[in-house]
Write an enzyme that holds these catalytic residues in place. Structure first.
Site: not given
Ligand code: NCD
Length: 366
Positions: A82-83, A111, A132, A165
């Site tokens: 999703r993100t 490398k 991320r 997050h």
């Molecule tokens: C969350 C995350 O990655 O922290 N998911 C997300 O970004 N929608 C929650 C999770 O992984 O439980």
């Protein structure tokens, strides 16, 4: 630019925030503590306007032109559906082409190139990095490194280890905002006094110790005096003391609970989370009994008719699929809200949110 010689994550929070913001604007978006009430309210309004504008062909064409001269890098080296997709869609809404790195084994890191150097390389080809990363402080350290180089570009945190997050928290609060102010007119009206969360009880349920979305959302909700937060989790997975201390300092009423069925009746919204067992050392959390921390079919008839059910997803057994078509389920909306609010955030970071506002008032404000 103030460049700290020490590890930026060990500095006091106000200084960390100053290093990430640019005057009254967010620049690097790393910590939920960067968002105050004005900016949350502003981004929710811009998100609302963006979705209305984007609904028409001419409006979508306008949005598509505002960042067509920029390029984005989605550096996502931890799993994401999703993100990643909603940031990609947000870039597309604003006409900004993007590239991605999702598997560092395909980059020069194999490398021996350091992650530091990789980020510097990215800053030469792109105008924003959305990241991320599995390590807690990495995005913040990189943002501060970018501050020290000639071609500094903004860095957005799409999830940093167990820590934070912030953009998920932003979409969560935007979702709650839409639940508590159901009309679009009301959502767009500018009212600095408005506090949609005063008098509301919101419960966080599940693995609160390692759930980064919960930590970030608690920081955002702490901006709203009068909100009441319940943390419903087994002892081993309860929320960290740093969050509880933050809530106490900000005079936000909160309570720890250990039974969802006994708590749910008091709640206006419930924020479910899954077991974050990828952070286990040896599968130790799998033996924890989570039955009292789940939305089961038996509870469905006992819930308030206006309860909002949120979940950042992915889910496990804590959220039964019987809720999927229940009008109280807001977790599908959360995903789409994430796309619009991330588009609003990117527009803000590039200082083109004013164009969205002007376009809305000149075309849609009748
Ligand atoms: C969350 C995350 O990655 O922290 N998911 C997300 O970004 N929608 C929650 C999770 O992984 O439980």
């Amino acid at each position: 630019m103030d460049i700290p010689s020490e590890d930026p994550t060990s500095l006091p929070t106000p200084r960390r925030v100053r290093l990430l913001n640019r005057e009254d604007r967010l620049y690097h978006v790393i910590l939920a503590q960067q968002f105050d009430r004005d900016i949350i309210d502003h981004l929710c309004r811009i998100a609302e306007m963006t979705r209305i504008i984007g609904d028409t062909r001419a409006g979508a064409r306008f949005l598509n032109s505002i960042l067509s001269h920029k390029r984005a890098m989605l550096y996502f080296i931890q799993p994401s559906t999703r993100t990643f997709l909603s940031f990609a869609a947000a870039c597309q809404i604003l006409g900004m082409p993007y590239n991605d790195v999702r598997d560092p084994s395909t980059s020069s890191e194999v490398k021996g190139e350091t992650e530091d150097d990789t980020v510097r390389v990215l800053s030469q080809y792109f105008d924003i990095i959305i990241m991320r990363h599995p390590s807690e402080g990495f995005a913040e350290t990189m943002a501060n490194k970018l501050n020290g180089i000639r071609r500094c570009i903004p860095l957005l945190n799409g999830g940093s280890g167990k820590d934070q997050h912030p953009t998920q928290a932003l979409l969560d609060i935007y979702t709650l905002y839409r639940c508590f102010a159901p009309s679009s007119v009301e959502r767009i009206r500018q009212d600095p006094e408005r506090n949609l969360f005063a008098g509301k009880t919101i419960a966080f349920v599940g693995d609160l110790k390692r759930g980064r979305t919960v930590r970030s959302l608690a920081y955002l909700l702490a901006r709203y005096p009068g909100v009441r937060l319940l943390f419903v989790a087994p002892d081993e997975l309860q929320i960290g003391d740093d969050i509880l201390e933050h809530l106490t300092r900000n005079e936000i009423e909160h309570e720890l609970k250990s039974d969802l069925p006994k708590t749910i009746g008091e709640c206006n919204a419930v924020y479910m989370t899954r077991l974050q067992d990828e952070h286990d050392k040896d599968g130790e959390s799998r033996s924890i009994d989570l039955s009292r921390f789940s939305l089961t079919p038996e509870l469905q008839d006992q819930l308030r008719p206006d309860l909002a059910i949120l979940h950042p997803l992915p889910r496990r057994a804590e959220l039964d699929t019987c809720y999927d078509s229940d009008p109280r389920a807001k977790y599908w909306d959360q995903m789409r809200n994430g796309m619009w609010v991330r588009a609003a955030l990117i527009a803000h970071v590039f200082n083109v949110d004013g164009q969205i506002l002007d376009h809305y008032y000149s075309h849609f404000n009748y």
